[in-house]
Write an enzyme that holds these catalytic residues in place. Structure first.
Site, PDB file in Angstrom:
ATOM      1  N   CYS A 238       0.863  -1.191   0.000  1.00 15.06           N
ATOM      2  CA  CYS A 238       0.000   0.000   0.000  1.00 15.06           C
ATOM      3  C   CYS A 238       0.894   1.234   0.000  1.00 15.06           C
ATOM      4  CB  CYS A 238      -0.965  -0.019   1.177  1.00 15.06           C
ATOM      5  SG  CYS A 238      -1.856  -1.569   1.379  1.00 15.06           S
ATOM      6  N   PRO A 241       1.272   7.373  -1.947  1.00 14.52           N
ATOM      7  CA  PRO A 241       2.001   8.043  -3.029  1.00 14.52           C
ATOM      8  C   PRO A 241       3.513   7.963  -2.937  1.00 14.52           C
ATOM      9  CG  PRO A 241       1.259   9.676  -1.467  1.00 14.52           C
ATOM     10  CD  PRO A 241       0.703   8.351  -0.992  1.00 14.52           C
ATOM     11  N   GLY A 242       4.068   7.275  -1.908  1.00 13.53           N
ATOM     12  CA  GLY A 242       5.462   6.883  -2.047  1.00 13.53           C
ATOM     13  C   GLY A 242       6.475   7.453  -1.088  1.00 13.53           C
ATOM     14  N   GLY A 243       6.072   8.221  -0.077  1.00 15.99           N
ATOM     15  CA  GLY A 243       7.058   8.777   0.837  1.00 15.99           C
ATOM     16  C   GLY A 243       7.911   7.714   1.498  1.00 15.99           C
ATOM     17  N   LYS A 244       7.274   6.628   1.927  1.00 17.28           N
ATOM     18  CA  LYS A 244       8.012   5.562   2.598  1.00 17.28           C
ATOM     19  C   LYS A 244       8.876   4.786   1.609  1.00 17.28           C
ATOM     20  CE  LYS A 244       4.292   5.277   6.012  1.00 17.28           C
ATOM     21  NZ  LYS A 244       3.470   6.308   5.356  1.00 17.28           N
ATOM     22  N   ASP A 259       0.880  -1.207  -4.827  1.00 16.14           N
ATOM     23  CA  ASP A 259      -0.328  -0.438  -4.554  1.00 16.14           C
ATOM     24  C   ASP A 259      -1.320  -0.711  -5.677  1.00 16.14           C
ATOM     25  OD1 ASP A 259      -0.910   2.137  -2.526  1.00 16.14           O
ATOM     26  OD2 ASP A 259      -2.163   2.105  -4.318  1.00 16.14           O
ATOM     27  N   ASP A 285      -3.463  -5.479  -6.046  1.00 12.60           N
ATOM     28  CA  ASP A 285      -4.165  -5.537  -4.774  1.00 12.60           C
ATOM     29  C   ASP A 285      -3.405  -6.484  -3.851  1.00 12.60           C
ATOM     30  OD1 ASP A 285      -5.872  -5.995  -2.643  1.00 12.60           O
ATOM     31  OD2 ASP A 285      -7.645  -6.317  -3.873  1.00 12.60           O
ATOM     32  N   ASP A 301       1.721  -0.149   5.390  1.00 12.84           N
ATOM     33  CA  ASP A 301       1.004   1.082   5.745  1.00 12.84           C
ATOM     34  C   ASP A 301      -0.436   0.865   5.292  1.00 12.84           C
ATOM     35  OD1 ASP A 301       0.181   3.599   6.368  1.00 12.84           O
ATOM     36  OD2 ASP A 301       1.393   4.634   4.882  1.00 12.84           O
ATOM     37  N   CYS A 354      -2.538   5.621   9.645  1.00  7.88           N
ATOM     38  CA  CYS A 354      -2.663   7.043   9.984  1.00  7.88           C
ATOM     39  C   CYS A 354      -4.055   7.275  10.565  1.00  7.88           C
ATOM     40  CB  CYS A 354      -2.400   7.928   8.777  1.00  7.88           C
ATOM     41  SG  CYS A 354      -3.441   7.596   7.334  1.00  7.88           S
TER      42      CYS A 354
END
Length: 417
Positions: A238, A241-244, A259, A285, A301, A354
């Protein structure tokens, strides 16, 4: 060439889009950003931004706006009445966004053409003559306040209200710690800088060069807990948008980022290109996909209610109900069980949401099979954030409140035997 539209028409179109945004969130349960894709499709960028700003501020202050409206009507307007929506938009502009009263009302009256224009004009005028003001900090929706009061107590509820009153600071995550130390702002962790909120992120130094990406400090913790990769394999589930993903790639991991959202994965690819970092990106998925081989580490996440990011996404306060929280918790548990089977013996899994709902965090701990909680140490966390005595991490609206606060997150690290 078409003649330019009259300025009054431009203003009305932005307000009409704001009304569609609010309808999408409050009546249809859409995320604000998803509603914006259709409601603002034909608007110029400035009008699109104005519509978003009006809708977001209305959602932050909805309980207080409705209390004012109800104080000036003999019969309570239905929650989905167009007159109520128009009054919310007019009032939030006049009382929170600095729009002159005459402009605030003149640009919303066309929204109720053929309807209760006199009612909208009369209620707005009556409130302006009373010189009403919105309370500061804003009031939480009653159901949210009751839920968070029961789960976290009065101090957290008060901190959440304060967090809605002003734009949150901007956290930047850096690929290189030396670049971070040379940057302006407050440094609360390695490879981090916190600056004041900016309207044009792309104008900040280092954006074009790909030195950093925007990522809330709390959101950076899950990847920090995996440490350096030294070429080992990690699954970022998941991921968009890719920060991790960017954090893990910068820390030397061989990343497979999975994702199911094509548009969000496109943003991930853009950020990989801008930062010159690499990852294997897979559109799939998680509940249907299987990796080719076990991984050294997994970062999950998980999809969640997202109530922890209400500072930037106030729509979650109004569209997330107990049913959605329960559904998300069930999906998370299934994802945890599935992902745990993809770890090598001795591998590490970091689970994060989150969310400010215990059902999406703490409540999972007694039910996790095949994994052992690997307690987080204080020196692994950003300055001022401490692990829970049981070894996991919980950030709340009161976390680092004197330094600009953080989003609400639950994070736990596990080992496979």
């Amino acid at each position: 060439m078409k003649p330019p539209r009259p300025q009054s028409e431009v203003g009305v179109n932005a307000r009409r889009a704001a009304l569609r945004l609010l309808d999408g969130v409050l009546r249809r349960g859409l995320p604000l950003e998803a509603a914006l894709e259709s409601a603002g499709r034909d608007l110029a960028p400035a009008d699109r931004g104005l519509a978003h700003a009006i809708a977001a501020e209305t959602l932050r202050r909805l309980a207080d706006l409705d209390a004012l409206i109800d104080s000036a009507t003999q019969q309570r307007l239905p929650a989905d009445a167009k007159a109520r929506f128009a009054l919310r938009i007019a009032l939030v502009q006049a009382l929170a966004l600095g729009t002159p009263g005459h402009a605030a009302i003149s640009t919303v009256l066309p929204l109720v053409d053929g309807g209760p224009r006199r009612l909208v004009h009369g209620v707005f005028g009556a409130l302006m003559r009373r010189k009403v003001a919105l309370p500061s900090p804003p009031t939480l929706p009653r159901s949210v306040e009751e839920r968070w009061l029961a789960n976290w107590g009065r101090d957290v509820v008060d901190a959440a209200r304060s967090a809605m009153a002003a734009p949150p600071p901007l956290d930047l995550s850096f690929a290189d710690d030396e670049q971070a130390r040379r940057s302006e702002g407050r440094h609360l962790a390695p490879k981090h800088a916190r600056i004041e909120a900016q309207s044009r992120i792309t104008d900040l130094p280092g954006f074009t060069e790909g030195h950093w990406w925007v990522q809330d400090l709390a959101a950076s913790i899950p990847a920090r807990l995996l440490g350096t990769g030294d070429g080992r394999q990690v699954l970022d589930l998941c991921a968009a948008p890719g920060g991790k993903t960017l954090q893990l790639a910068a820390a030397g991991w061989q990343v497979t980022a999975v994702d199911s959202s094509s548009p969000r994965l496109e943003r991930l690819r853009e950020n990989l290109g801008r930062t010159k970092l690499t990852a294997d990106v897979v559109e799939a998925d998680v509940m249907a996909w299987t990796p080719e081989q076990p991984a050294d580490a997994i970062l999950l996440d998980a999809p969640c209610s997202a109530t922890g990011i209400f500072r930037r996404h106030p729509d979650v306060l109004h569209r997330v109900k107990a049913r959605q929280i329960a559904e998300m918790a069930e999906l998370q548990r299934a994802m945890l069980e599935r992902a745990a089977t993809w770890l090598k013996p001795g591998g590490t899994l970091v689970y994060a949401t989150c969310s400010l709902e215990p059902e999406e965090g703490e409540a999972h701990l007694p039910h996790i099979q095949g994994l052992t909680l690997n307690p987080v140490a204080a020196d692994e966390l950003p300055n001022g954030i401490v692990p829970h005595p049981q070894g996991y991490v919980r950030t709340l609206p009161s976390t680092l409140q004197d330094k600009g606060a953080t989003d609400g997150f639950f994070i736990a690290r596990f080992k496979r035997a």
